[in-house]
Scaffold this motif. Structure first.
Motif, short mmCIF file in Angstrom:
data_model
loop_
_atom_site.label_atom_id
_atom_site.label_comp_id
_atom_site.label_asym_id
_atom_site.label_seq_id
_atom_site.Cartn_x
_atom_site.Cartn_y
_atom_site.Cartn_z
N ARG A 66 -11.58 16.30 4.24
CA ARG A 66 -10.84 17.60 3.99
C ARG A 66 -10.04 17.69 2.59
NH1 ARG A 66 -11.52 15.49 8.77
NH2 ARG A 66 -11.86 17.38 10.74
N LEU A 67 -9.65 16.57 2.20
CA LEU A 67 -8.96 16.51 0.77
C LEU A 67 -9.88 15.97 -0.19
CD1 LEU A 67 -5.70 14.74 2.13
CD2 LEU A 67 -6.24 17.21 1.86
N ASN A 68 -9.15 16.34 -1.38
CA ASN A 68 -9.91 15.90 -2.59
C ASN A 68 -9.98 14.36 -2.84
OD1 ASN A 68 -10.31 15.08 -5.75
ND2 ASN A 68 -10.87 17.16 -5.77
N ARG A 69 -11.18 13.88 -2.87
CA ARG A 69 -11.48 12.37 -2.74
C ARG A 69 -11.12 11.57 -4.04
NH1 ARG A 69 -17.74 13.57 -0.34
NH2 ARG A 69 -16.98 14.10 1.74
N ARG A 70 -10.93 12.06 -5.16
CA ARG A 70 -10.30 11.63 -6.34
C ARG A 70 -9.00 11.52 -6.42
NH1 ARG A 70 -7.63 14.66 -9.80
NH2 ARG A 70 -7.24 13.96 -11.92
N ASN A 71 -8.32 12.50 -5.65
CA ASN A 71 -6.95 12.34 -5.59
C ASN A 71 -6.30 11.38 -4.46
OD1 ASN A 71 -6.53 14.68 -7.33
ND2 ASN A 71 -6.30 16.16 -5.82
N VAL A 72 -7.10 11.32 -3.40
CA VAL A 72 -6.94 10.24 -2.41
C VAL A 72 -7.19 8.77 -3.06
CG1 VAL A 72 -7.45 9.27 -0.15
CG2 VAL A 72 -7.47 11.83 -0.53
N SER A 73 -8.03 8.51 -3.73
CA SER A 73 -8.23 7.40 -4.54
C SER A 73 -7.07 6.94 -5.38
CB SER A 73 -9.66 7.35 -5.25
OG SER A 73 -9.90 6.09 -6.07
N ILE A 74 -6.37 7.97 -5.98
CA ILE A 74 -5.48 7.57 -6.92
C ILE A 74 -4.21 7.13 -6.03
CG2 ILE A 74 -3.88 8.66 -8.63
CD1 ILE A 74 -6.22 10.55 -9.46
N VAL A 75 -3.72 8.15 -5.33
CA VAL A 75 -2.60 7.75 -4.36
C VAL A 75 -2.58 6.38 -3.49
CG1 VAL A 75 -1.22 8.20 -2.26
CG2 VAL A 75 -2.11 10.15 -3.83
N SER A 76 -3.87 5.95 -3.13
CA SER A 76 -4.23 4.84 -2.34
C SER A 76 -4.02 3.66 -3.21
CB SER A 76 -5.71 4.87 -1.78
OG SER A 76 -5.76 6.05 -0.87
N ASP A 77 -4.63 3.60 -4.49
CA ASP A 77 -4.37 2.65 -5.58
C ASP A 77 -2.79 2.32 -5.86
OD1 ASP A 77 -6.78 1.40 -5.68
OD2 ASP A 77 -7.54 3.21 -7.44
N PHE A 78 -2.10 3.45 -5.89
CA PHE A 78 -0.54 3.31 -6.33
C PHE A 78 0.13 2.82 -4.78
CE2 PHE A 78 -0.77 6.83 -9.55
CZ PHE A 78 -0.53 5.88 -10.40
N VAL A 79 -0.37 2.99 -3.58
CA VAL A 79 0.35 2.39 -2.47
C VAL A 79 -0.06 1.10 -2.35
CG1 VAL A 79 0.15 2.50 -0.01
CG2 VAL A 79 0.31 4.59 -1.26
N SER A 80 -1.20 0.72 -2.69
CA SER A 80 -1.99 -0.76 -2.78
C SER A 80 -0.76 -1.61 -3.55
CB SER A 80 -3.59 -0.94 -3.08
OG SER A 80 -3.72 -2.10 -2.77
N ALA A 81 -0.89 -1.15 -4.70
CA ALA A 81 -0.11 -1.82 -5.90
C ALA A 81 1.41 -2.02 -5.36
CB ALA A 81 -0.18 -1.05 -6.91
N ALA A 82 1.98 -1.15 -4.85
CA ALA A 82 3.31 -1.20 -4.22
C ALA A 82 3.17 -2.34 -3.01
CB ALA A 82 3.86 0.11 -3.63
N SER A 83 2.45 -2.29 -2.23
CA SER A 83 2.37 -3.58 -1.34
C SER A 83 2.45 -4.66 -1.81
CB SER A 83 1.13 -3.19 -0.19
OG SER A 83 -0.26 -3.61 -0.72
N ILE A 84 1.63 -4.89 -3.03
CA ILE A 84 1.20 -6.30 -3.31
C ILE A 84 2.63 -6.84 -4.01
CG2 ILE A 84 0.00 -7.63 -5.12
CD1 ILE A 84 -1.28 -7.53 -2.59
N ALA A 85 3.14 -5.96 -5.03
CA ALA A 85 4.39 -6.02 -5.98
C ALA A 85 5.49 -6.45 -4.90
CB ALA A 85 4.76 -4.85 -6.71
N LEU A 86 5.57 -5.92 -3.58
CA LEU A 86 6.86 -6.19 -2.97
C LEU A 86 6.78 -7.60 -2.38
CD1 LEU A 86 7.17 -2.86 -0.81
CD2 LEU A 86 8.80 -3.75 -2.43
N MET A 87 5.61 -8.30 -2.54
CA MET A 87 5.51 -9.54 -1.78
C MET A 87 6.35 -10.76 -2.73
SD MET A 87 1.77 -10.38 -0.28
CE MET A 87 1.31 -9.46 1.30
N PRO A 88 6.07 -10.74 -4.12
CA PRO A 88 7.05 -11.53 -4.87
C PRO A 88 8.41 -11.31 -4.75
CG PRO A 88 5.53 -10.38 -6.24
CD PRO A 88 5.26 -10.20 -4.89
#
Length: 446
Positions: A66-88
């Motif tokens: 339903r949504l633009n797949r390129r945009n979903v990929s971009i947002v997903s990578d930023f969310v993934s980065a945040a989840s990892i950065a919060l660990m340290p």
């Protein structure tokens, strides 16, 4: 960069994301074992996250149609980065507990799982835009992935030695952000979704299935999570399992690979090397596995158009069985390295071939729900297998767990080799089932 081929930028983004995941794949199990000291905790964490991960995959699959797949990929990578950065950050401020691993693991699922599916759904559109052969591109992509996963464990080992295990996760976060930025350079139209109502029915869908797809009211991204997940699951399961015997068999084989190898890499090997006092050797074994996959993938990319698919299929399964049999005995380090290389060399073509079946046989307008469902089911099945393995490790030891996984893989291999639907791989034509006549008489023959 705007004038470079779309495929090059897609590969660069994929490589950055995979490199971050490769580093995290080595570091996170060691961090978890170091903080909890319990192999069962790793299996329990995987099981606790299984259902939310599955829902994230299903919802992501629904939104990707339903949504633009390129945009979903971009947002997903930023969310993934945040989840990892919060660990340290959490480790420095409060100290990482099991609860923190659960919370941040769930946040990571929100980014990782839809992002992984988004990248998969983009791939055929990217190759079509540049006029690149899909089968050969999958071989090249698999080769690049293997190269990256050789570098990843070695980089993880260096980072752990240089700054400690938890600080190595900063690199993963940076790499995920970089992947998002590169994906943002792709043309927006490659992520556009085709109109499902105007798309032709595919691979023999039943009339009632076609009717349901066409007359369904236009879906909105604002629909409830439960409704979106249910719709994606129903459509994805129909595509993956109902009408195409080859796609069904290859999907089930993918399940077997992910469950067995995920348990090896995510639990048995980390526990084994932690017990022997040489955790750094985990990175070397995974690098050897990836080096073998690189060699196998390069061979497949070069020879795929000139070799029989059935021959690739049989040789890959036989070689993978031999490699797993060696690794499962947890032998001396040099022999374990050799087993990992054998496993990798033969797994490279198998991975590319199974990917080809999926991309070639799933209709573009239903790729989001189908791949989202596949990824969601895999991410539910793998934690269950990992938890079961952790129970065996806790009750009977690492050596017994390794042998159990060998037995499971031999059963998977035997089933994959005798599956009727996979005997005519060299006669596939136009996305139709290889054994359409047989399917008409025996719909469950695979």
């Amino acid at each position: 960069m705007a004038h470079r081929p779309t495929t090059v930028r897609f590969l660069a983004s994929s490589a950055l994301s995979l490199l971050g995941n490769s580093v995290a794949g080595v570091v996170l199990p060691l961090v978890l074992l170091a903080r909890t000291g319990d192999a069962l905790a790793a299996g329990t964490l995987a099981l606790v996250c299984a259902v939310p991960q599955m829902l994230a995959g299903l919802l992501g699959g629904a939104l990707l149609d339903r949504l633009n797949r390129r945009n979903v990929s971009i947002v997903s990578d930023f969310v993934s980065a945040a989840s990892i950065a919060l660990m340290p950050v959490a480790d420095a401020v409060w100290g990482l507990s099991f609860g923190w691993f659960v919370v941040l693991g769930l946040l990571g699922a929100v980014g990782d799982i839809p992002g992984m599916t988004a990248r998969d759904t983009l791939l055929p559109a990217v190759t079509k835009r540049d006029g690149v052969d899909l089968q050969q591109f999958l071989g090249v992509s698999q080769s690049l992935e293997s190269l990256v996963t050789i570098v990843g464990p070695a980089l993880a080992a260096f980072l752990i030695g240089f700054g400690g295990d938890i600080n190595a996760l900063w690199v993963t976060a940076i790499l995920s952000c970089s992947a998002a930025l590169v994906t943002a350079t792709l043309p927006r139209e490659v992520g556009a979704v085709a109109d499902r109502a105007s798309a032709p029915a595919s691979f023999g869908a039943a009339a009632d299935d076609v009717t349901e797809t066409v007359v369904a009211p236009a879906a909105s991204p604002l629909r409830s999570i439960a409704d979106a997940a249910r719709s994606s699951l129903v459509d994805g399961v129909r595509v993956l399992f109902k009408n195409d015997a080859v796609l069904r068999a290859s999907t089930l084989l993918t399940f077997g690979v992910v469950m067995v190898m995920g348990s090896f890499q995510g639990l048995v090997l980390p526990v084994h090397f932690t017990e022997t006092g040489h955790p750094e050797q985990l990175g070397y074994v995974l690098s050897a596995l990836s080096a073998g996959m690189l060699a196998g993938s390069l061979g497949y990319a070069a020879l795929a158009p000139r070799a029989r698919k059935r021959a690739w299929y049989v040789a890959s399964l036989a070689g993978m069985a031999a490699g797993v049999a060696v690794m499962g005995t947890l032998p001396s380090f040099p022999v374990l390295i050799a087993g990992a290389i054998v496993m990798g060399v033969t797994a490279g073509p198998a991975s590319a071939l199974l990917g080809y079946f999926a991309f070639d046989r799933i209709p573009a307008e239903r790729r989001g729900s189908a791949l989202g469902t596949q990824n969601a089911l895999l991410l539910a099945a793998a934690p269950i297998a990992m938890f079961a393995t952790s129970v065996v490790v806790s009750a009977a030891g690492t050596a017994v767990a390794g042998l159990v996984l060998v037995g499971v893989w031999l059963l998977v291999t035997a089933g994959a080799l005798v599956a009727k639907s996979m005997r005519k791989l060299d006669f596939l034509d136009g996305g139709e089932p290889a054994n359409a006549a047989d399917l008409a008489r025996e719909p469950d023959a695979s």
